[in-house]
Design an enzyme around this catalytic site. Sequence first.
Site, short mmCIF file in Angstrom:
data_model
loop_
_atom_site.label_atom_id
_atom_site.label_comp_id
_atom_site.label_asym_id
_atom_site.label_seq_id
_atom_site.Cartn_x
_atom_site.Cartn_y
_atom_site.Cartn_z
N ASP A 151 40.61 36.26 47.89
CA ASP A 151 40.29 36.66 46.51
C ASP A 151 41.09 37.92 46.22
O ASP A 151 41.53 38.61 47.14
CB ASP A 151 38.77 36.92 46.34
N ASP A 158 46.28 37.63 45.48
CA ASP A 158 46.36 37.38 44.04
C ASP A 158 47.13 36.08 43.85
O ASP A 158 48.28 35.97 44.31
CB ASP A 158 47.08 38.55 43.35
N GLY A 207 33.80 34.54 44.14
CA GLY A 207 33.10 34.20 42.90
C GLY A 207 31.85 33.38 43.10
O GLY A 207 31.39 33.15 44.22
N TYR A 232 40.46 29.09 27.52
CA TYR A 232 40.00 28.60 28.83
C TYR A 232 40.11 27.07 28.89
O TYR A 232 40.63 26.50 29.85
CB TYR A 232 38.55 29.06 29.03
N GLY A 239 39.80 32.53 45.08
CA GLY A 239 38.67 32.93 44.22
C GLY A 239 37.35 32.84 44.98
O GLY A 239 36.29 32.57 44.40
P1 NAD Z 1 33.91 33.41 39.08
O1 NAD Z 1 34.40 34.18 37.90
O2 NAD Z 1 32.56 33.70 39.59
O3 NAD Z 1 34.94 33.57 40.27
C1 NAD Z 1 36.32 33.51 40.10
C2 NAD Z 1 36.97 34.33 41.19
O4 NAD Z 1 38.39 34.31 40.96
C3 NAD Z 1 36.52 35.79 41.19
O5 NAD Z 1 36.01 36.14 42.46
C4 NAD Z 1 37.78 36.57 40.86
O6 NAD Z 1 37.89 37.81 41.55
C5 NAD Z 1 38.87 35.60 41.32
N1 NAD Z 1 40.15 35.85 40.67
C6 NAD Z 1 40.38 36.12 39.37
N2 NAD Z 1 41.70 36.34 39.18
C7 NAD Z 1 42.30 36.16 40.38
C8 NAD Z 1 43.64 36.24 40.83
N3 NAD Z 1 44.63 36.57 40.00
N4 NAD Z 1 43.90 35.98 42.13
C9 NAD Z 1 42.90 35.67 42.98
N5 NAD Z 1 41.61 35.62 42.62
C10 NAD Z 1 41.32 35.86 41.34
O7 NAD Z 1 34.08 31.87 38.71
P2 NAD Z 1 33.32 30.63 39.37
O8 NAD Z 1 32.13 30.36 38.56
O9 NAD Z 1 33.19 30.83 40.82
O10 NAD Z 1 34.37 29.48 39.05
C11 NAD Z 1 35.24 28.96 40.05
C12 NAD Z 1 36.06 27.85 39.43
O11 NAD Z 1 35.19 26.82 38.95
C13 NAD Z 1 36.90 28.28 38.22
O12 NAD Z 1 38.13 27.61 38.24
C14 NAD Z 1 36.08 27.86 37.06
O13 NAD Z 1 36.87 27.62 35.92
C15 NAD Z 1 35.46 26.58 37.58
N6 NAD Z 1 34.24 26.23 36.87
C16 NAD Z 1 33.15 27.04 36.95
C17 NAD Z 1 32.00 26.71 36.25
C18 NAD Z 1 30.77 27.58 36.30
O14 NAD Z 1 29.81 27.31 35.55
N7 NAD Z 1 30.71 28.59 37.16
C19 NAD Z 1 31.98 25.55 35.47
C20 NAD Z 1 33.12 24.77 35.38
C21 NAD Z 1 34.25 25.12 36.11
N1 SER Z 2 30.48 27.55 32.96
C1 SER Z 2 31.82 27.77 32.55
C2 SER Z 2 31.92 28.80 31.49
O1 SER Z 2 30.92 29.00 30.82
C3 SER Z 2 32.39 26.47 32.05
O2 SER Z 2 33.49 26.14 32.76
O3 SER Z 2 32.96 29.36 31.30
#
Ligand code: NAD
Ligand code: SER
Length: 313
Positions: free
Chosen positions: A34, A52, A11, A141, A8
């Site tokens: 990714d 994936d 992201g 989620y 990922g």
């Molecule tokens: P994001 O949506 O920006 O990035 C997620 C990435 O996963 C994307 O680039 C997407 O292309 C990739 N992805 C989706 N399906 C996929 C698959 N089948 N195979 C490979 N890649 C795949 O999310 P983020 O904000 O970067 O979050 C990263 C992690 O941190 C996640 O597990 C999320 O739950 C966790 N998290 C994020 C936040 C936040 O506020 N951003 C808060 C709490 C937890």
């Molecule tokens: N920031 C994330 C969301 O809003 C929480 O994990 O989904």
Amino acid sequence: MEKILVTGATGQVGSELTIALRNNYGPENVFAADKRPALNELSPSGPFCLLDVRDASAINQVVDANNIDAIFHLAALLSAVAEQKPQQAWDVNMNGLLNVLETCRAHRCALFFPSSIAAFGPETPSMNTPQDTIQRPSTLYGITKVSGELLCDYYHHRFGVDARGLRYPGLISSKTLPGGGTTDYAVDIFYAALKSQHYDCFLRADTQLDMMYMPDAIDAAIHLMTADSKQLKHRNAFNVTAMSFTPQQLAAEIQKHIPEFTIAYIVDPLRQAIADSWPRHMNDSAAKAEWGWQAQFDLSAMVTDMLKKITLT
Ligand code: NAD
Ligand code: SER
């Protein structure tokens, strides 16, 4: 950690974490992956592959071919997208994690798994949310996050996998736009403030949520993964937080820099219901005691830095 895989990686978290890991461990030792191509500096700064996480043999192949010994598993569907596509979110978030854990077991890799405030639910104490408390999330989620926490604990106890994790609050970043979460407003608001001096917020003015600036989130992940394992009593799912605010309070802080900025509230019922089920402010004393967690950015420092760093295209 010597050879690291980040899933990922394109992201919001991955695009900054990968660069920080490359700075620490050497660009050639951090493999970004990714399912969508890298559009930013990820690809030129080190190895990148399309992967994936639902494809178990592809993960195994990448880990085997590159002698990976640690995986930062970030691939997931976030809260708002997961509510719209619950079956796909279960598939990516749960089967993806299981595939990664199985690879860690087979190849003796350490694992970082980010959980979330979403792992709690409406019955959890919403203020000073304890590290160990009731977890009955009402979102798909959140269900995948609490299940993921338990699965990581299971793989540690049953198979000795060095799985560690954090419960991140909403993350705010100046570099990469968020990917479909409920806390996305706290990033979108800055772009709107700079572009048009007005923002229509999809959450109510008084919706208080835990938040963290991305440099602290990156630091927390690396800090936890390099902590002495003997000091860790929880290992997975440490509460971590840096600040807690409402859209109204964030808007007031932005107005200190852009006095003409205005905000209106056009509430999206789906995301409001998700936010209403989450804690307002977590207690992160376990992370502080077990591995020395300390945030650097509060609300005022974060807003000043965001307004300085954001570049409009
Ligand atoms: P994001 O949506 O920006 O990035 C997620 C990435 O996963 C994307 O680039 C997407 O292309 C990739 N992805 C989706 N399906 C996929 C698959 N089948 N195979 C490979 N890649 C795949 O999310 P983020 O904000 O970067 O979050 C990263 C992690 O941190 C996640 O597990 C999320 O739950 C966790 N998290 C994020 C936040 C936040 O506020 N951003 C808060 C709490 C937890
Ligand atoms: N920031 C994330 C969301 O809003 C929480 O994990 O989904």
